[in-house]
Design a protein around this motif. Structure first.
Motif, PDB file in Angstrom:
ATOM      1  N   PRO A 181       0.823  -1.213   0.000  1.00 13.47           N
ATOM      2  CA  PRO A 181       0.000   0.000   0.000  1.00 13.47           C
ATOM      3  C   PRO A 181       0.858   1.265   0.000  1.00 13.47           C
ATOM      4  CG  PRO A 181      -0.779  -1.566   1.645  1.00 13.47           C
ATOM      5  CD  PRO A 181       0.547  -2.073   1.162  1.00 13.47           C
ATOM      6  N   GLY A 182       0.363   2.314  -0.613  1.00 15.47           N
ATOM      7  CA  GLY A 182       1.119   3.547  -0.680  1.00 15.47           C
ATOM      8  C   GLY A 182       1.341   4.196   0.671  1.00 15.47           C
ATOM      9  N   ASN A 183       0.402   4.025   1.589  1.00 14.30           N
ATOM     10  CA  ASN A 183       0.441   4.777   2.848  1.00 14.30           C
ATOM     11  C   ASN A 183       0.867   3.938   4.051  1.00 14.30           C
ATOM     12  OD1 ASN A 183      -1.789   3.169   3.235  1.00 14.30           O
ATOM     13  ND2 ASN A 183      -3.280   4.825   3.283  1.00 14.30           N
ATOM     14  N   VAL A 184       1.563   2.828   3.814  1.00 14.98           N
ATOM     15  CA  VAL A 184       1.909   1.891   4.888  1.00 14.98           C
ATOM     16  C   VAL A 184       3.424   1.760   5.008  1.00 14.98           C
ATOM     17  CG1 VAL A 184       1.895  -0.579   5.466  1.00 14.98           C
ATOM     18  CG2 VAL A 184      -0.229   0.574   4.877  1.00 14.98           C
ATOM     19  N   GLY A 185       3.885   1.490   6.225  1.00 11.77           N
ATOM     20  CA  GLY A 185       5.279   1.148   6.457  1.00 11.77           C
ATOM     21  C   GLY A 185       6.134   2.312   6.911  1.00 11.77           C
ATOM     22  N   GLU A 186       7.316   1.968   7.395  1.00  4.02           N
ATOM     23  CA  GLU A 186       8.309   2.971   7.740  1.00  4.02           C
ATOM     24  C   GLU A 186       9.106   3.335   6.480  1.00  4.02           C
ATOM     25  OE1 GLU A 186       8.176   4.247  10.674  1.00  4.02           O
ATOM     26  OE2 GLU A 186       6.732   2.767  11.408  1.00  4.02           O
ATOM     27  N   VAL A 187       9.945   4.343   6.590  1.00  3.19           N
ATOM     28  CA  VAL A 187      10.745   4.774   5.442  1.00  3.19           C
ATOM     29  C   VAL A 187      11.581   3.617   4.897  1.00  3.19           C
ATOM     30  CG1 VAL A 187      12.662   6.276   4.739  1.00  3.19           C
ATOM     31  CG2 VAL A 187      10.813   7.194   6.140  1.00  3.19           C
ATOM     32  N   THR A 188      12.022   2.721   5.763  1.00  4.15           N
ATOM     33  CA  THR A 188      12.917   1.631   5.363  1.00  4.15           C
ATOM     34  C   THR A 188      12.212   0.354   4.918  1.00  4.15           C
ATOM     35  OG1 THR A 188      13.038   0.890   7.672  1.00  4.15           O
ATOM     36  CG2 THR A 188      14.718   2.458   6.926  1.00  4.15           C
ATOM     37  N   THR A 189      10.879   0.297   5.003  1.00  3.22           N
ATOM     38  CA  THR A 189      10.180  -0.983   4.809  1.00  3.22           C
ATOM     39  C   THR A 189      10.329  -1.526   3.395  1.00  3.22           C
ATOM     40  OG1 THR A 189       8.566  -0.332   6.495  1.00  3.22           O
ATOM     41  CG2 THR A 189       8.001  -2.200   5.110  1.00  3.22           C
ATOM     42  N   LEU A 190      10.162  -0.696   2.393  1.00  7.93           N
ATOM     43  CA  LEU A 190      10.307  -1.163   1.009  1.00  7.93           C
ATOM     44  C   LEU A 190      11.734  -1.644   0.761  1.00  7.93           C
ATOM     45  CD1 LEU A 190       9.167  -1.517  -1.850  1.00  7.93           C
ATOM     46  CD2 LEU A 190       9.759   0.880  -2.300  1.00  7.93           C
ATOM     47  N   ARG A 191      12.703  -0.887   1.243  1.00 12.94           N
ATOM     48  CA  ARG A 191      14.106  -1.302   1.102  1.00 12.94           C
ATOM     49  C   ARG A 191      14.343  -2.655   1.742  1.00 12.94           C
ATOM     50  NH1 ARG A 191      18.149   1.352   5.106  1.00 12.94           N
ATOM     51  NH2 ARG A 191      17.120  -0.275   6.357  1.00 12.94           N
ATOM     52  N   ASP A 192      13.805  -2.856   2.933  1.00 17.64           N
ATOM     53  CA  ASP A 192      14.050  -4.094   3.670  1.00 17.64           C
ATOM     54  C   ASP A 192      13.452  -5.293   2.933  1.00 17.64           C
ATOM     55  OD1 ASP A 192      15.306  -2.547   5.563  1.00 17.64           O
ATOM     56  OD2 ASP A 192      13.618  -2.543   6.970  1.00 17.64           O
ATOM     57  N   ILE A 193      12.247  -5.131   2.378  1.00 15.83           N
ATOM     58  CA  ILE A 193      11.613  -6.231   1.655  1.00 15.83           C
ATOM     59  C   ILE A 193      12.431  -6.594   0.421  1.00 15.83           C
ATOM     60  CG2 ILE A 193       9.605  -6.871   0.254  1.00 15.83           C
ATOM     61  CD1 ILE A 193       7.865  -5.315   2.212  1.00 15.83           C
ATOM     62  N   VAL A 194      12.782  -5.585  -0.374  1.00 17.41           N
ATOM     63  CA  VAL A 194      13.518  -5.863  -1.619  1.00 17.41           C
ATOM     64  C   VAL A 194      14.913  -6.409  -1.324  1.00 17.41           C
ATOM     65  CG1 VAL A 194      14.422  -4.824  -3.729  1.00 17.41           C
ATOM     66  CG2 VAL A 194      12.171  -4.132  -2.870  1.00 17.41           C
ATOM     67  N   HIS A 195      15.562  -5.891  -0.297  1.00 19.94           N
ATOM     68  CA  HIS A 195      16.890  -6.380   0.071  1.00 19.94           C
ATOM     69  C   HIS A 195      16.847  -7.862   0.399  1.00 19.94           C
ATOM     70  CE1 HIS A 195      20.378  -7.051   2.788  1.00 19.94           C
ATOM     71  NE2 HIS A 195      20.981  -6.245   1.935  1.00 19.94           N
ATOM     72  N   GLU A 196      15.777  -8.305   1.000  1.00 20.92           N
ATOM     73  CA  GLU A 196      15.617  -9.725   1.339  1.00 20.92           C
ATOM     74  C   GLU A 196      15.505 -10.589   0.086  1.00 20.92           C
ATOM     75  OE1 GLU A 196      14.633 -13.015   4.086  1.00 20.92           O
ATOM     76  OE2 GLU A 196      15.535 -11.049   4.379  1.00 20.92           O
TER      77      GLU A 196
END
Length: 479
Positions: A462-477
């Motif tokens: 979702p566009g309005n969910v997560g911390e600033v680092t959440t997308l980075r953390d998912i993709v890094h995994e």
């Protein structure tokens, strides 16, 4: 608690409203749901409403036979993705009339009572009250029934959306800010001013429902475990009266649902406009651990992954910047949204971006395709015109997924309209299993056999969910 108060400290909650004993609340809820024969039908205005559940199915159409299949299934709840947040008002009304008629037919055919839930945005954007008003009118006519009231509950803990003293808050850092004072209230299509949910309902209904005539379920009642008192309030609701439910913890939702079930068992009927917090509890879905790399990425697929970012909210832009700065092996590809303003521009831009993304993925690297960050408006007066432009851009962007000739090792889509277009238009999903969440509030579908890439774990962010680092953390995994 006044809307004029800009922020509430989360620590105030524990001090002022201590939580009841968890196990006692769980047991009361379990008993209340055990006797429920009603099928929970959730209409989801974008694909993010499954962000708190797992093990349930999502259907991407509302044909008669589809709804009949859902009602006859053994699961207590199923979702129907309407994608109506990307519709004009006229399209939304037409779709919900059709849904109401088809659901009434399917319920008669299956002999199955149901509870209908309209899952909307936890930051109060969307076609409200149009959707629930249309459903009410259609179902009352088709089934000769009467809905006593409408439950308003946008609580969503994973996204930091809490309702306290009838004021709906959005967590920003360590503060809770009234929703009407956030960027979400300034949406180009679904703007609003009120944070007090009673005032918000009055605002959105054009004054047809007055704030002073609405019912409120307070945190005090919920945390005092006043089941009889809450049930009595619900039993007194009539005339499609609005019921605002406060919640700042999942236990508040569980207490409310226990009291609600008692009212339903005594014949009361409600429609629901809520976020994902209420949905999970109504479906009796337990929490499960977050999904990891083994469940989110294709095994033995040498191709790179694909991240598609369409949302323009500030949080998404910050997350995108953090991703691009923080993960190696990515190639950023900016889709120039301004091309929509030129004849044939979107088609040319789609072809350019598709070709480059295909090269990157085939080379085993992850392509991050994102729209330019400027929000485009074609009209200051017409919300539908602005929405139509957004939808055109989103469909051109997600056409990049349709153009893929090889299967990526994973796909992440960021934004409600974007993730819906990727799932339905690009991947051709008709029925998906909700596997769980990649991060709190970030759901994952397992695509069906009919889809472009069968059995893929499709991550809906979702566009309005997560911390600033959440997308980075998912993709890094995943890379």
């Amino acid at each position: 608690m006044s809307e004029r108060k800009v922020a509430v400290e989360p620590a105030d909650l524990a001090r002022q409203w201590p939580l009841p004993a968890k196990e006692q609340v769980h047991q009361e809820l379990k008993r209340a749901l055990e006797g429920c024969r009603r099928k929970m039908v959730v209409l989801d205005d974008d694909p993010t409403g499954v962000q708190t559940v797992h093990g349930l199915y999502v259907y991407t159409d509302w044909e008669r036979e589809t709804l009949l299949q859902g009602l006859r299934s053994e699961q207590p709840m199923f979702f129907v993705l309407t994608n109506s947040r990307g519709f004009t008002a006229e399209e939304t009304e037409r779709a919900h009339q059709e849904i109401g008629k088809n659901l009434a037919w399917a319920a008669r055919e299956a002999g199955q009572p149901f509870v209908l839930i309209s899952r909307g945005d936890s930051t109060l954007r969307g076609h409200y009250p149009l959707e629930t008003e249309t459903l009410r009118q259609t179902l009352e006519r088709e089934l000769e029934t009467c809905y006593d009231g409408e439950i308003i509950m946008p609580y969503f803990q994973e996204g930091g959306r809490l309702t306290i003293g009838d004021v709906h808050y959005v967590k920003m850092g360590e503060q809770l800010v009234p929703a009407g004072m956030t960027e979400f209230a300034k949406d180009t299509t679904f703007a609003y001013t009120s944070s007090d949910l009673k005032d918000w309902c009055q605002e959105r209904t054009g004054g047809r429902y007055r704030a002073e005539e609405m019912v409120s379920i307070s945190l005090e009642e919920l945390r005092d475990l006043d089941y009889p008192g809450i049930t009595r309030k619900l039993m007194g609701v009539s005339g499609f009266q609005k019921v605002v439910v406060n919640a700042a913890d999942d236990l508040d939702v569980e207490v409310f649902v226990t009291a609600l079930m008692a009212a339903l068992n005594q014949g009361k009927q409600f429609l629901y406009r809520c976020a994902a917090g209420l949905v999970r509890v109504m479906g009796g879905v337990e929490h499960r651990p977050l999904l990891g790399r083994a469940e989110l990425r294709d095994r033995d697929n040498p191709n790179g992954g694909l991240v598609v970012v369409g949302s323009h909210v500030k949080k998404t832009s910050q997350q995108l910047e953090c991703l691009l700065d923080g993960v190696d092996g990515l190639e950023e590809i900016c889709f120039q949204a301004e091309s929509a303003l030129q004849p044939g521009g979107l088609e040319e831009e789609r072809a350019r971006v598709s070709a480059r993304a295909q090269q990157v993925i085939r080379a085993g690297r992850t392509a991050v395709v994102y729209t330019s960050r400027q929000v485009l408006r074609v009209s200051q007066e017409s919300a539908d015109a602005n929405l139509e432009l957004s939808v055109r851009i989103s469909r051109a962007l997600t056409g990049v997924v349709s153009d893929l000739r090889e299967r990526p090792s994973f796909i992440v889509a960021k934004g409600g309209i974007t993730s819906s277009d990727v799932g339905i238009q690009a991947l051709g999903v008709k029925k998906a299993l909700v596997l769980g969440q990649a991060a709190p509030g970030v759901p994952v579908w397992k695509t069906g056999e009919e889809s472009r890439f069968p059995g893929m774990s499709y991550i809906i962010f979702p566009g309005n969910v997560g911390e600033v680092t959440t997308l980075r953390d998912i993709v890094h995994e995943l890379v």
